[in-house]
Design an enzyme around this catalytic site. Structure first.
Site, short mmCIF file in Angstrom:
data_model
loop_
_atom_site.label_atom_id
_atom_site.label_comp_id
_atom_site.label_asym_id
_atom_site.label_seq_id
_atom_site.Cartn_x
_atom_site.Cartn_y
_atom_site.Cartn_z
N ASP A 87 -0.35 50.96 37.57
CA ASP A 87 0.37 51.20 36.31
C ASP A 87 -0.60 51.08 35.14
O ASP A 87 -1.67 50.48 35.26
CB ASP A 87 1.56 50.23 36.12
CG ASP A 87 1.13 48.78 35.94
OD1 ASP A 87 0.22 48.31 36.65
OD2 ASP A 87 1.73 48.08 35.09
N GLU A 152 1.71 45.37 36.73
CA GLU A 152 0.80 44.36 36.22
C GLU A 152 0.89 44.28 34.70
O GLU A 152 0.83 43.20 34.11
CB GLU A 152 -0.64 44.66 36.65
CG GLU A 152 -1.60 43.50 36.49
CD GLU A 152 -2.19 43.37 35.09
OE1 GLU A 152 -2.73 42.31 34.76
OE2 GLU A 152 -2.10 44.33 34.30
N1 BES Z 1 -7.11 44.05 33.21
C1 BES Z 1 -6.31 43.29 32.31
C2 BES Z 1 -6.70 41.82 32.26
C3 BES Z 1 -8.02 41.54 31.60
C4 BES Z 1 -8.29 42.02 30.35
C5 BES Z 1 -8.93 40.75 32.23
C6 BES Z 1 -9.49 41.76 29.76
C7 BES Z 1 -10.12 40.47 31.64
C8 BES Z 1 -10.41 40.99 30.40
C9 BES Z 1 -4.86 43.40 32.70
O1 BES Z 1 -4.48 44.69 33.06
C10 BES Z 1 -4.02 43.02 31.53
O2 BES Z 1 -4.04 43.72 30.55
N2 BES Z 1 -3.25 41.96 31.68
C11 BES Z 1 -2.30 41.58 30.71
C12 BES Z 1 -1.39 40.60 31.42
C13 BES Z 1 -0.04 40.42 30.85
C14 BES Z 1 0.75 41.68 30.72
C15 BES Z 1 0.72 39.43 31.70
C16 BES Z 1 -2.96 40.95 29.54
O3 BES Z 1 -3.98 40.26 29.66
O4 BES Z 1 -2.46 41.17 28.43
MN MN Z 2 -5.78 45.53 34.37
MN MN Z 3 -4.22 45.84 31.15
#
Ligand code: BES
Ligand code: MN
Ligand code: MN
Length: 458
Positions: A87, A152
């Site tokens: 997604d 996710e």
């Molecule tokens: N890939 C990201 C997480 C991430 C971002 C890890 C930057 C390291 C550096 C992931 O897809 C993401 O955006 N996660 C969300 C999680 C939330 C929706 C629970 C986030 O971090 O905002």
């Molecule tokens: Mn991600």
């Molecule tokens: Mn993300």
């Protein structure tokens, strides 16, 4: 492994074309209009696994489907669980994209499309490295399981429910997990991420008078929900960047002196950083450096805020309602449920007369740090050095991947966070990109990772 390296090199165009097919599917999990596109992306991924000869299945959940796949058992070698997400975030604001978000375009060595770095381009490196092993050697040196989810970006509810079931946990049983959904430290400097922040995300809705009022006739005598919202939100943080929710810092995992020294030793240039994002100054919690603030300290950010008149010209109105979405990034040992409970009490205590408030707890996840001294870490470091031509540095990052904690609590395993992205890839923002050289290096590193992990004792 020269045969595998050569195969990956020979498939450069085919891998890029394949990535483009997946990127063209607008699998936006936050937007119900894209439900069937999200499903189509899941089917594309499952089909891809089947074409490799892996057993694969789409598992329906209360939300978006999960794609599972696995390769045959390899006695004596570890089982590795690869997680990714198909997604993507909404592409808005659309007008700021140079080329449309779901028409993948190659430009100056990058592929531009929503989801290119987060996370389609990254998780596909593991699919393609698996293809390379199977095409050249007919089998893998260890057992791989894949879990690719479709929620996710909106809180991973479906996969969480799936993991509640002991039968699912047995199905995903493994020795270690691998996720490529993070960043390198900088271009040319790969990294292994050993810590991520958690999150607690809320929407606060305030309502006042039955309908919008004349701000001259009523202003000053009636509580304005927009004023109230500003006041309530600003009560959450002080001028030193300290969050004011009672008990918020109770369990915060402090930075050790050693860690602070390690962060400070990384080649981070504040000027370059400001230039990259287009600002002329920075702020944050007093007595912490920018990397410390971003990676290892809890923070508060308003993610959206609206109320009253937004159209052209001036309108003297006292709005009837005001809403904000906001979130706290958490560090290890902070509990998002405790934060939510304390926040609700605090906000009620500062909610002025004449305002009704509703606080919606949208989702939460805990932060993590993973051990650096495992044989799996050492294996990952060697694999990255082989794929990228440079040994990785060890970093923490500020984003959240809620499944990492889940894997620890439900499956008892640690996760290797091996990110091929860059901080300026524009994840969640217009003109998201992924460096194609990193895509191919990631495939090489992943192919080597299977060999290195296969040597780890189980
Ligand atoms: N890939 C990201 C997480 C991430 C971002 C890890 C930057 C390291 C550096 C992931 O897809 C993401 O955006 N996660 C969300 C999680 C939330 C929706 C629970 C986030 O971090 O905002
Ligand atoms: Mn991600
Ligand atoms: Mn993300």
């Amino acid at each position: 492994m020269q045969d595998i390296r050569d195969y990956i090199e020979s498939q450069r165009n085919a891998f890029e074309d394949d990535l483009c097919h997946l990127l063209a599917i607008p699998s936006v999990s936050a937007d119900s209009k894209h439900r069937s596109d999200v499903r189509r992306a899941a089917e594309w991924v499952a089909t891809r696994f089947r074409e490799l000869g892996l057993q694969s299945e789409i598992v329906n959940t209360s939300g978006q489907p999960l794609v599972l796949a696995e390769s045959p058992d390899v006695p004596g070698a570890p089982t590795v669980l690869v997680y990714g997400h198909y997604d993507v975030q909404p592409p808005d604001p659309l007008s700021e994209w140079i080329t449309p978000p779901f028409e993948p375009t190659r430009r100056d060595g990058n592929i531009y499309a929503r989801g290119s770095t987060d996370d389609k381009g990254q998780f596909l490196t593991h699919v393609f490295s698996t293809q390379a092993w199977l095409a050249t050697r007919r089998s893998l040196p260890l057992k791989l399981k894949f879990l690719i989810e479709g929620e996710e970006e909106v809180g991973s509810q479906g996969v969480n429910e799936f993991l509640e079931d002991p039968a699912s946990r047995r199905r995903l049983a493994c020795d270690v997990a691998v996720i490529s959904d993070t960043c390198q430290f900088a271009a040319g400097q790969p990294a292994i991420t050993y810590g991520l922040r958690g999150i607690a995300y809320f929407e606060l809705r305030l309502s006042g008078p039955r309908q919008d009022l004349h701000s001259g006739t009523f202003g000053g005598g009636v509580t304005n929900p927009a004023n109230a919202l500003c006041k309530m939100l600003s009560s959450l943080i002080d001028g030193q960047g300290r969050i004011q929710v009672p008990g918020f810092y109770d369990n915060v995992l402090a930075l050790s002196d050693r860690e602070r020294q390690q962060f400070a030793a990384l080649p981070f240039d504040e000027r370059d950083f400001m230039g990259q994002i287009g600002v002329e100054g920075l702020s944050g919690e007093a007595s912490y450096s920018t990397l410390e603030r971003r990676w290892a300290r809890p923070t508060f950010d308003i993610n959206g805020i609206w109320s009253g008149y937004q159209g052209e010209g001036a309108k003297t109105v006292l709005p009837a309602r005001a809403t904000a979405k906001f979130s706290f990034r958490l560090v290890p040992n902070q509990d998002p449920h405790k934060v939510a409970a304390s926040l609700a009490t605090h906000l009620r205590s500062v909610c002025p007369p004449g305002i009704q408030m509703e606080l919606i707890d949208m989702h939460g996840a805990t932060g993590v740090v993973v051990p650096l001294d495992s044989p799996y870490m050492a294996a990952a470091s060697r694999a990255i050095e082989s794929g990228f031509g440079k040994a990785p540095v060890y970093i923490r990052e500020g984003g959240s991947i809620p499944i990492v904690t889940r894997f620890k609590t439900s499956l008892g395993v640690d996760t290797l966070l091996l990110g091929w992205g860059l901080n300026d890839d524009n994840a969640h923002s217009p003109n998201e990109k992924f460096c194609l050289a990193d895509f191919h290096r990631g495939i090489q590193a992943s192919a080597r990772l299977w060999a290195e992990l296969a040597e780890c004792k189980v």
